[in-house]
Design a protein around this motif. Structure first.
Motif, PDB file in Angstrom:
ATOM      1  N   TYR A 169      -3.002  -0.323  21.944  1.00 16.08           N
ATOM      2  CA  TYR A 169      -2.104  -0.426  20.799  1.00 16.08           C
ATOM      3  C   TYR A 169      -1.383   0.901  20.619  1.00 16.08           C
ATOM      4  O   TYR A 169      -1.835   1.938  21.095  1.00 16.08           O
ATOM      5  CB  TYR A 169      -2.835  -0.837  19.513  1.00 16.08           C
ATOM      6  CG  TYR A 169      -3.938   0.088  19.064  1.00 16.08           C
ATOM      7  CD1 TYR A 169      -3.665   1.318  18.443  1.00 16.08           C
ATOM      8  CD2 TYR A 169      -5.277  -0.252  19.234  1.00 16.08           C
ATOM      9  CE1 TYR A 169      -4.682   2.161  18.016  1.00 16.08           C
ATOM     10  CE2 TYR A 169      -6.298   0.586  18.821  1.00 16.08           C
ATOM     11  CZ  TYR A 169      -5.983   1.784  18.212  1.00 16.08           C
ATOM     12  OH  TYR A 169      -6.996   2.631  17.807  1.00 16.08           O
ATOM     13  N   ASP A 171       0.744   3.807  18.125  1.00 15.30           N
ATOM     14  CA  ASP A 171       0.875   4.400  16.797  1.00 15.30           C
ATOM     15  C   ASP A 171       1.988   3.664  16.042  1.00 15.30           C
ATOM     16  O   ASP A 171       3.100   3.535  16.536  1.00 15.30           O
ATOM     17  CB  ASP A 171       1.232   5.883  16.960  1.00 15.30           C
ATOM     18  CG  ASP A 171       1.329   6.615  15.625  1.00 15.30           C
ATOM     19  OD1 ASP A 171       1.108   5.986  14.577  1.00 15.30           O
ATOM     20  OD2 ASP A 171       1.637   7.819  15.649  1.00 15.30           O
ATOM     21  N   GLY A 175      -2.022  -3.213  12.259  1.00 17.08           N
ATOM     22  CA  GLY A 175      -3.422  -3.395  12.642  1.00 17.08           C
ATOM     23  C   GLY A 175      -3.789  -4.870  12.687  1.00 17.08           C
ATOM     24  O   GLY A 175      -3.963  -5.502  11.639  1.00 17.08           O
ATOM     25  N   LEU A 178      -9.976  -5.376  14.662  1.00 18.29           N
ATOM     26  CA  LEU A 178     -10.884  -4.315  15.070  1.00 18.29           C
ATOM     27  C   LEU A 178     -11.262  -4.510  16.532  1.00 18.29           C
ATOM     28  O   LEU A 178     -11.528  -5.634  16.966  1.00 18.29           O
ATOM     29  CB  LEU A 178     -12.144  -4.373  14.203  1.00 18.29           C
ATOM     30  CG  LEU A 178     -13.181  -3.261  14.382  1.00 18.29           C
ATOM     31  CD1 LEU A 178     -12.658  -1.947  13.826  1.00 18.29           C
ATOM     32  CD2 LEU A 178     -14.477  -3.651  13.680  1.00 18.29           C
ATOM     33  N   TYR A 179     -11.289  -3.430  17.296  1.00 20.01           N
ATOM     34  CA  TYR A 179     -11.645  -3.505  18.711  1.00 20.01           C
ATOM     35  C   TYR A 179     -13.052  -2.959  18.926  1.00 20.01           C
ATOM     36  O   TYR A 179     -13.388  -1.879  18.426  1.00 20.01           O
ATOM     37  CB  TYR A 179     -10.670  -2.686  19.562  1.00 20.01           C
ATOM     38  CG  TYR A 179      -9.301  -3.309  19.716  1.00 20.01           C
ATOM     39  CD1 TYR A 179      -9.040  -4.202  20.751  1.00 20.01           C
ATOM     40  CD2 TYR A 179      -8.279  -3.005  18.828  1.00 20.01           C
ATOM     41  CE1 TYR A 179      -7.782  -4.774  20.902  1.00 20.01           C
ATOM     42  CE2 TYR A 179      -7.025  -3.572  18.969  1.00 20.01           C
ATOM     43  CZ  TYR A 179      -6.779  -4.451  20.007  1.00 20.01           C
ATOM     44  OH  TYR A 179      -5.541  -5.020  20.164  1.00 20.01           O
ATOM     45  N   THR A 188      -7.607   8.044  22.307  1.00 24.19           N
ATOM     46  CA  THR A 188      -6.583   7.883  21.284  1.00 24.19           C
ATOM     47  C   THR A 188      -5.839   9.197  21.155  1.00 24.19           C
ATOM     48  O   THR A 188      -6.447  10.275  21.187  1.00 24.19           O
ATOM     49  CB  THR A 188      -7.189   7.488  19.926  1.00 24.19           C
ATOM     50  OG1 THR A 188      -8.248   8.399  19.575  1.00 24.19           O
ATOM     51  CG2 THR A 188      -7.762   6.075  19.983  1.00 24.19           C
ATOM     52  N   GLY A 210      -9.950   1.384  15.553  1.00 23.26           N
ATOM     53  CA  GLY A 210      -9.110   0.774  14.532  1.00 23.26           C
ATOM     54  C   GLY A 210      -9.792   0.535  13.207  1.00 23.26           C
ATOM     55  O   GLY A 210      -9.306  -0.253  12.390  1.00 23.26           O
ATOM     56  N   ALA A 213      -7.446   1.563  10.159  1.00 21.19           N
ATOM     57  CA  ALA A 213      -6.366   0.598   9.926  1.00 21.19           C
ATOM     58  C   ALA A 213      -6.900  -0.688   9.295  1.00 21.19           C
ATOM     59  O   ALA A 213      -6.246  -1.297   8.441  1.00 21.19           O
ATOM     60  CB  ALA A 213      -5.659   0.288  11.241  1.00 21.19           C
ATOM     61  N   TYR A 220      -1.833   1.272  12.720  1.00 25.05           N
ATOM     62  CA  TYR A 220      -2.612   2.245  13.484  1.00 25.05           C
ATOM     63  C   TYR A 220      -1.934   3.612  13.412  1.00 25.05           C
ATOM     64  O   TYR A 220      -0.710   3.711  13.427  1.00 25.05           O
ATOM     65  CB  TYR A 220      -2.730   1.812  14.946  1.00 25.05           C
ATOM     66  CG  TYR A 220      -3.477   0.514  15.151  1.00 25.05           C
ATOM     67  CD1 TYR A 220      -4.817   0.397  14.796  1.00 25.05           C
ATOM     68  CD2 TYR A 220      -2.842  -0.600  15.696  1.00 25.05           C
ATOM     69  CE1 TYR A 220      -5.499  -0.794  14.984  1.00 25.05           C
ATOM     70  CE2 TYR A 220      -3.530  -1.795  15.893  1.00 25.05           C
ATOM     71  CZ  TYR A 220      -4.855  -1.887  15.523  1.00 25.05           C
ATOM     72  OH  TYR A 220      -5.538  -3.063  15.700  1.00 25.05           O
ATOM     73  N   ARG A 237      -8.201  -9.570  12.027  1.00 25.33           N
ATOM     74  CA  ARG A 237      -8.308  -9.045  10.671  1.00 25.33           C
ATOM     75  C   ARG A 237      -8.751 -10.108   9.674  1.00 25.33           C
ATOM     76  O   ARG A 237      -9.605  -9.834   8.811  1.00 25.33           O
ATOM     77  CB  ARG A 237      -6.958  -8.465  10.239  1.00 25.33           C
ATOM     78  CG  ARG A 237      -6.928  -7.998   8.782  1.00 25.33           C
ATOM     79  CD  ARG A 237      -5.549  -7.535   8.388  1.00 25.33           C
ATOM     80  NE  ARG A 237      -5.213  -6.313   9.082  1.00 25.33           N
ATOM     81  CZ  ARG A 237      -5.619  -5.100   8.687  1.00 25.33           C
ATOM     82  NH1 ARG A 237      -6.407  -4.988   7.621  1.00 25.33           N
ATOM     83  NH2 ARG A 237      -5.268  -4.034   9.343  1.00 25.33           N
TER      84      ARG A 237
END
Length: 350
Positions: A169, A171, A175, A178-179, A188, A210, A213, A220, A237
């Motif tokens: 992903y 910036d 979001g 969640l990973y 990152t 994440g 976010a 993110y 999410r």
């Protein structure tokens, strides 16, 4: 059960020939003559692997791959491009988008069967990592119903494979969820105003990306890229929000993880502001050395990534590592670094 293969190819002769070969090899085959039909068949039958031409009318192979990767049900299906020799220059685009392999037309029966078997075997290997990662989520699994429900959600999700260098992903992206990193390593980064990269974290097995976010409902704040081939599970999410509302203890666990991440970022900022080049480099390589995924004979990292992690120029990285090697603190062979004197590095002064 027979493995299911979907072939998306607008050339009737090629499609029918491939279908016949795969049928004789014991696969259950689905055929689509264009990209739109291929997407419909993929979402309906959820094949074990997809073969797809690049140049097609209505919807090309890139569009098919993009749509399937946006759908959680089809995102993890291995995807092989079928390409003419003239299109090989376009393959980089496909691989960066997440394709797993490609076959150059014309290909023989053995090349076709080997490519499919190889990808299906790799998928099984990642399933093994997936199960092992779920078993090791000790801090998020207890007798509590909410935490057990989180494990159930993760088990029901499919893993997605990312190749080395592929962006997970960016910036500023919204979001989506969640990973959970199942295998491999992810970095990152954030870009400074002058264009330099600052590495904000390196993640390995069983770690989450994440969290900020997700909890703040914001985009993110960094870009996540695979440092090596890896597998991740993305939890949407909406599923997480439902669970967080129903089970506050899950939210508390993620807040603990977020607090730990913030503490690490604060320490990194202190190091960049007040520590010498030697001490910053020592702390950077010791962080890598302490990672659970580090091998006994050391860890691999590029000069550019180490520079982004320690906040210094690549030339300074080379010079400092050479000094450390001359002093007997480390051993370095190419991108492989082995720590010889961890206590001295940990206690290095400015």
């Amino acid at each position: 059960m027979k493995k299911k293969v979907l072939i998306i190819e607008d050339n009737n002769d090629i499609r029918e020939n491939v279908s016949e070969i795969l049928g004789l090899a014991g696969y259950e085959v689905y055929e689509a003559a264009n990209g739109k039909g291929g997407v419909d068949l993929a979402t309906t039958h959820l094949p074990d692997i997809i073969l797809c031409d690049i140049m097609m009318p209505e919807l090309d192979g890139y569009g098919v791959l993009h749509i399937l990767h946006k759908n959680p049900e089809t995102a993890a299906i291995p995807f092989i491009f079928l390409t003419a020799k003239a299109e090989r220059l376009d393959l980089r685009k496909g691989m960066e988008m997440g394709a797993d392999d490609y076959l150059t037309k014309p290909f023989d029966d053995l090349d076709l069967l080997n490519a499919i078997e190889s990808r299906l075997k790799k998928k099984e290997v990642h399933k093994h990592f997936y199960s092992r990662s779920l078993d090791s989520l000790g801090n998020l699994i207890s007798r509590n119903d909410g935490l057990a429900e989180l494990k159930k959600i993760i088990q029901e999700r499919k893993s997605r494979l990312f190749k080395k260098g592929q962006v997970i992903y960016y910036d500023g992206d919204k979001g989506a969820g969640l990973y959970l990193l199942l295998s491999g390593k992810v970095k990152t980064i954030r870009l400074a105003e002058d264009g330099r990269e600052l590495m904000t974290g390196i993640y390995s097995n069983d770690e989450y990306l994440g969290i900020h976010a997700m909890l703040t409902n914001e985009p993110y704040t960094d870009t996540a890229t695979a440092l090596e081939d890896c597998a991740l599970c993305m939890i949407p999410r909406d599923q997480l929000e439902q669970l967080l509302h129903a089970s506050p203890e899950v939210g508390r666990e993620f807040i603990k993880l977020l607090a730990h991440n913030i503490r690490e970022k604060e320490e990194q900022l202190m190091q960049l502001a007040y520590h010498s080049v030697r001490k910053r480099m020592a702390e950077a390589i010791m962080r890598l050395h302490r990672q659970p995924s580090a091998e006994k004979d050391g860890f691999k990292i590029t000069r550019e990534d180490l520079a982004a992690m320690a906040g210094m120029a690549t030339e300074t990285v080379s010079r400092t590592l050479s000094d450390f090697k001359d002093e007997g603190l480390i051993e370095k062979k190419g991108s492989l670094i082995t720590i010889l004197e961890p206590e001295k590095l940990a206690k290095m002064k400015n």
